[in-house]
Design a protein around this motif. Structure first.
Motif, PDB file in Angstrom:
ATOM      1  N   PHE A   1     -19.623  16.228  17.527  1.00 16.34           N
ATOM      2  CA  PHE A   1     -18.591  15.362  18.110  1.00 16.34           C
ATOM      3  C   PHE A   1     -17.403  16.192  18.576  1.00 16.34           C
ATOM      4  CE2 PHE A   1     -20.359  11.970  15.134  1.00 16.34           C
ATOM      5  CZ  PHE A   1     -21.070  11.346  16.145  1.00 16.34           C
ATOM      6  N   LEU A   2     -17.028  17.167  17.757  1.00 18.28           N
ATOM      7  CA  LEU A   2     -15.885  18.017  18.077  1.00 18.28           C
ATOM      8  C   LEU A   2     -16.162  18.832  19.333  1.00 18.28           C
ATOM      9  CD1 LEU A   2     -13.091  19.061  17.198  1.00 18.28           C
ATOM     10  CD2 LEU A   2     -14.264  20.842  15.867  1.00 18.28           C
ATOM     11  N   TYR A   3     -17.390  19.382  19.413  1.00 16.44           N
ATOM     12  CA  TYR A   3     -17.767  20.185  20.576  1.00 16.44           C
ATOM     13  C   TYR A   3     -17.759  19.331  21.840  1.00 16.44           C
ATOM     14  CZ  TYR A   3     -20.614  22.845  23.842  1.00 16.44           C
ATOM     15  OH  TYR A   3     -21.079  23.476  24.964  1.00 16.44           O
ATOM     16  N   ALA A   4     -18.324  18.109  21.736  1.00 15.48           N
ATOM     17  CA  ALA A   4     -18.375  17.209  22.894  1.00 15.48           C
ATOM     18  C   ALA A   4     -16.969  16.878  23.362  1.00 15.48           C
ATOM     19  CB  ALA A   4     -19.129  15.931  22.530  1.00 15.48           C
ATOM     20  N   ASN A   5     -16.075  16.633  22.391  1.00 14.62           N
ATOM     21  CA  ASN A   5     -14.691  16.290  22.728  1.00 14.62           C
ATOM     22  C   ASN A   5     -13.984  17.464  23.388  1.00 14.62           C
ATOM     23  OD1 ASN A   5     -12.520  14.345  22.645  1.00 14.62           O
ATOM     24  ND2 ASN A   5     -11.545  15.703  21.150  1.00 14.62           N
ATOM     25  N   LEU A   6     -14.206  18.675  22.842  1.00 16.45           N
ATOM     26  CA  LEU A   6     -13.592  19.879  23.409  1.00 16.45           C
ATOM     27  C   LEU A   6     -14.119  20.138  24.820  1.00 16.45           C
ATOM     28  CD1 LEU A   6     -13.614  22.292  20.341  1.00 16.45           C
ATOM     29  CD2 LEU A   6     -11.593  21.321  21.462  1.00 16.45           C
ATOM     30  N   THR A   7     -15.431  19.917  25.000  1.00 14.43           N
ATOM     31  CA  THR A   7     -16.039  20.111  26.316  1.00 14.43           C
ATOM     32  C   THR A   7     -15.445  19.149  27.328  1.00 14.43           C
ATOM     33  OG1 THR A   7     -18.106  20.837  25.310  1.00 14.43           O
ATOM     34  CG2 THR A   7     -18.204  20.147  27.610  1.00 14.43           C
ATOM     35  N   TYR A   8     -15.281  17.885  26.888  1.00 15.20           N
ATOM     36  CA  TYR A   8     -14.702  16.870  27.777  1.00 15.20           C
ATOM     37  C   TYR A   8     -13.278  17.265  28.159  1.00 15.20           C
ATOM     38  CZ  TYR A   8     -12.598  12.550  29.382  1.00 15.20           C
ATOM     39  OH  TYR A   8     -11.911  11.621  30.116  1.00 15.20           O
ATOM     40  N   ASP A   9     -12.491  17.672  27.150  1.00 12.31           N
ATOM     41  CA  ASP A   9     -11.105  18.063  27.412  1.00 12.31           C
ATOM     42  C   ASP A   9     -11.029  19.253  28.354  1.00 12.31           C
ATOM     43  OD1 ASP A   9     -10.102  16.051  25.870  1.00 12.31           O
ATOM     44  OD2 ASP A   9      -9.826  17.279  24.072  1.00 12.31           O
ATOM     45  N   THR A  10     -11.944  20.226  28.127  1.00 11.51           N
ATOM     46  CA  THR A  10     -11.955  21.424  28.963  1.00 11.51           C
ATOM     47  C   THR A  10     -12.276  21.070  30.409  1.00 11.51           C
ATOM     48  OG1 THR A  10     -12.651  22.776  27.089  1.00 11.51           O
ATOM     49  CG2 THR A  10     -12.968  23.703  29.279  1.00 11.51           C
ATOM     50  N   ASN A  11     -13.326  20.255  30.609  1.00 11.66           N
ATOM     51  CA  ASN A  11     -13.713  19.854  31.957  1.00 11.66           C
ATOM     52  C   ASN A  11     -12.604  19.048  32.634  1.00 11.66           C
ATOM     53  OD1 ASN A  11     -16.171  21.113  31.802  1.00 11.66           O
ATOM     54  ND2 ASN A  11     -17.309  19.280  31.220  1.00 11.66           N
TER      55      ASN A  11
ATOM     56  N   LEU B   1      -7.641  21.622  39.325  1.00 15.18           N
ATOM     57  CA  LEU B   1      -8.146  21.703  40.692  1.00 15.18           C
ATOM     58  C   LEU B   1      -7.385  20.738  41.608  1.00 15.18           C
ATOM     59  CD1 LEU B   1     -11.777  22.041  41.835  1.00 15.18           C
ATOM     60  CD2 LEU B   1     -10.388  20.269  42.862  1.00 15.18           C
ATOM     61  N   LEU B   2      -7.177  19.515  41.130  1.00 21.99           N
ATOM     62  CA  LEU B   2      -6.423  18.548  41.924  1.00 21.99           C
ATOM     63  C   LEU B   2      -4.997  19.018  42.181  1.00 21.99           C
ATOM     64  CD1 LEU B   2      -7.470  15.055  40.463  1.00 21.99           C
ATOM     65  CD2 LEU B   2      -8.236  16.140  42.564  1.00 21.99           C
ATOM     66  N   SER B   3      -4.399  19.655  41.173  1.00 23.06           N
ATOM     67  CA  SER B   3      -3.015  20.112  41.335  1.00 23.06           C
ATOM     68  C   SER B   3      -2.906  21.191  42.407  1.00 23.06           C
ATOM     69  CB  SER B   3      -2.462  20.637  40.001  1.00 23.06           C
ATOM     70  OG  SER B   3      -3.084  21.860  39.642  1.00 23.06           O
ATOM     71  N   SER B   4      -4.005  21.935  42.634  1.00 25.10           N
ATOM     72  CA  SER B   4      -3.980  22.953  43.686  1.00 25.10           C
ATOM     73  C   SER B   4      -3.870  22.312  45.066  1.00 25.10           C
ATOM     74  CB  SER B   4      -5.215  23.855  43.607  1.00 25.10           C
ATOM     75  OG  SER B   4      -6.386  23.129  43.906  1.00 25.10           O
ATOM     76  N   PHE B   5      -4.271  21.036  45.156  1.00 27.57           N
ATOM     77  CA  PHE B   5      -4.113  20.275  46.397  1.00 27.57           C
ATOM     78  C   PHE B   5      -2.851  19.403  46.362  1.00 27.57           C
ATOM     79  CE2 PHE B   5      -8.778  20.921  46.393  1.00 27.57           C
ATOM     80  CZ  PHE B   5      -8.971  21.373  47.677  1.00 27.57           C
ATOM     81  N   ASP B   6      -2.067  19.518  45.256  1.00 27.36           N
ATOM     82  CA  ASP B   6      -0.881  18.670  45.027  1.00 27.36           C
ATOM     83  C   ASP B   6      -1.263  17.202  44.866  1.00 27.36           C
ATOM     84  OD1 ASP B   6       0.953  20.829  45.231  1.00 27.36           O
ATOM     85  OD2 ASP B   6       0.859  20.713  47.421  1.00 27.36           O
TER      86      ASP B   6
ATOM     87  N   GLY C   1     -18.375  22.281  43.023  1.00 25.40           N
ATOM     88  CA  GLY C   1     -18.473  23.736  43.084  1.00 25.40           C
ATOM     89  C   GLY C   1     -17.794  24.450  41.936  1.00 25.40           C
ATOM     90  N   SER C   2     -16.834  23.797  41.286  1.00 25.74           N
ATOM     91  CA  SER C   2     -16.107  24.429  40.182  1.00 25.74           C
ATOM     92  C   SER C   2     -16.623  23.992  38.812  1.00 25.74           C
ATOM     93  CB  SER C   2     -14.617  24.101  40.282  1.00 25.74           C
ATOM     94  OG  SER C   2     -14.410  22.704  40.170  1.00 25.74           O
TER      95      SER C   2
END
Length: 407
Positions: free
Chosen positions: A12-22, A29-34, A210-211
């Motif tokens: 559960f912890l790994y899944a949560n960390l993966t979700y947060d990371t993604n 990525l969105l912030s790079s487009f403002d 792509g990212s």
């Protein structure tokens, strides 16, 4: 229960960390487009993303074909302080095809129109179309995007203006009373054209895919992640009129691969008018180029033709499938006058010129001032036949079009 909790808690912890990371990566990525994080939930953008994922072979095919020059594009964008994620604007425009050409006369990776190309000093002439030059066109696109960003203040606005034009975007912002992306993309108000509304969504969808390293790895395309960093191109300078075929032999590289990196050339040689001209080769071939390349006399590279009685530049050009202007430029002729037994350099490979003659005998390259009527009359065929063979419905032909003349 306690035992089961202890057993599954790490998962559960790994899944949560993966979700947060993604999620954090996607927000970054969105912030790079403002663009605000809420755009991740835009239904139309997510539908585009899902459809692209379903057709993942098409996406990865484009990425795979462009792997050699993607690092160069990213580097050039960074050089002009344009976010690297704008790489996917090129993918949206041309699918990374340097030879892409639209029915609106836009060409190359970044689909420059002739007028914009001229504004950013991309040369389009008898010998080159630098809209297809992967480095020069990217530099032009980066300068253009930077100018649009300076004008509108946000990168997503620069991307939209790239598609619909600064004037149309200005008008849309005035009508909407804001430059907020969510408002501008309102499907009912239609402040900007549908093509432009979908354009920014498509760029973001492609960038998110792509990212996504996990997605790439799960689909066995993880090699692209490292490949894009391991390979790159080098720029070398060739002598005027130099043959790509000769270069391919010198550096032991297939001619077709060399051509793919140099779609800006309309012929298999560099322009004869320049003191030197930039050509792209894989970086791993640079040492071999430095060791083996030397400037050779033209007569050692191309066919030499002796002028005969009754010859003229047009007749000789037609015979060898080469424009009379090219022959004139290669031989530094100030006029069209020739004399018998005069030696002319014909820029065509000595070994392959007969094959090229057979190939070009039944084709005609449209030149400035040509019309269907003039071409039909010159080659003694009917306009109806000319239209039928080339699938032409009206009378529009463009300079550089290759027309079939005989069945």
């Amino acid at each position: 229960m306690k035992y089961l909790f202890m057993l599954f808690f790490p998962l559960f912890l790994y899944a949560n960390l993966t979700y947060d990371t993604n999620y954090n990566k996607e927000v970054s990525l969105l912030s790079s487009f403002d663009i605000e994080p809420s755009f991740l939930y835009d239904p139309i953008m997510n539908k585009m993303k899902d459809e692209t994922i379903k057709k993942h072979k098409h996406f990865f095919s484009a990425m795979n074909k462009a792997y050699l020059f993607i690092p160069a594009i990213k580097s050039t964008l960074s050089k002009y302080n344009v976010p690297r994620e704008f790489l996917y604007l090129a993918m949206a425009e041309s699918n990374f095809q340097t030879k892409a050409y639209s029915n609106k006369r836009a060409a190359g990776l970044w689909q420059f129109m002739p007028r914009t190309a001229k504004l950013y000093h991309l040369k389009v002439d008898e010998y080159v179309d630098e809209r297809r030059d992967l480095i020069k066109s990217t530099e032009a696109a980066a300068k253009y995007l930077s100018a649009l960003h300076k004008r509108f203040g946000k990168w997503y606005l620069a991307a939209i203006a790239y598609n619909c034009g600064g004037g149309a975007l200005n008008k849309a912002i005035r009508r909407a009373g804001t430059d907020n992306l969510e408002v501008l993309l309102n499907e009912k108000k239609k402040y900007i054209p549908k093509e432009s509304r979908n354009y920014i969504r498509k760029i973001v969808a492609l960038a998110l895919i792509g990212s996504d390293e996990k997605y790439m790895m799960n689909n066995e395309y993880e090699y692209l992640l490292n490949r894009a960093n391991a390979y790159s191109i080098a720029t070398v300078k060739l002598a005027p009129g130099e043959s790509l075929r000769r270069l391919s032999h010198l550096i032991h590289m297939p001619l077709k691969d060399l051509k793919k990196l140099n779609r800006q050339l309309k012929y298999d040689f560099v322009p004869p008018y320049a003191k030197s001209y930039d050509i792209y080769i894989p970086y791993i071939k640079l040492a071999e180029f430095k060791q083996k390349y030397f400037k050779a006399p033209m007569q050692n590279i191309y066919k030499i033709y002796r002028v005969k009685n009754g010859d003229n530049l047009g007749h000789i050009g037609k015979k060898f499938g080469v424009s009379y202007k090219v022959i004139k430029d290669f031989n530094h002729l100030s006029s069209n006058r020739l004399h018998i037994r005069q030696k002319l350099v014909i820029p065509i490979s000595k070994r392959s010129y007969r094959k090229k003659l057979r190939k070009n005998r039944y084709y005609y390259m449209v030149r400035r001032g040509d019309s269907l009527e003039s071409i039909a009359k010159k080659h003694k065929i009917s306009i109806k036949n000319l239209r039928a063979q080339n699938n032409i419905h009206g009378s529009l032909i463009r300079v550089g079009d290759r027309l079939k003349l005989y069945e």
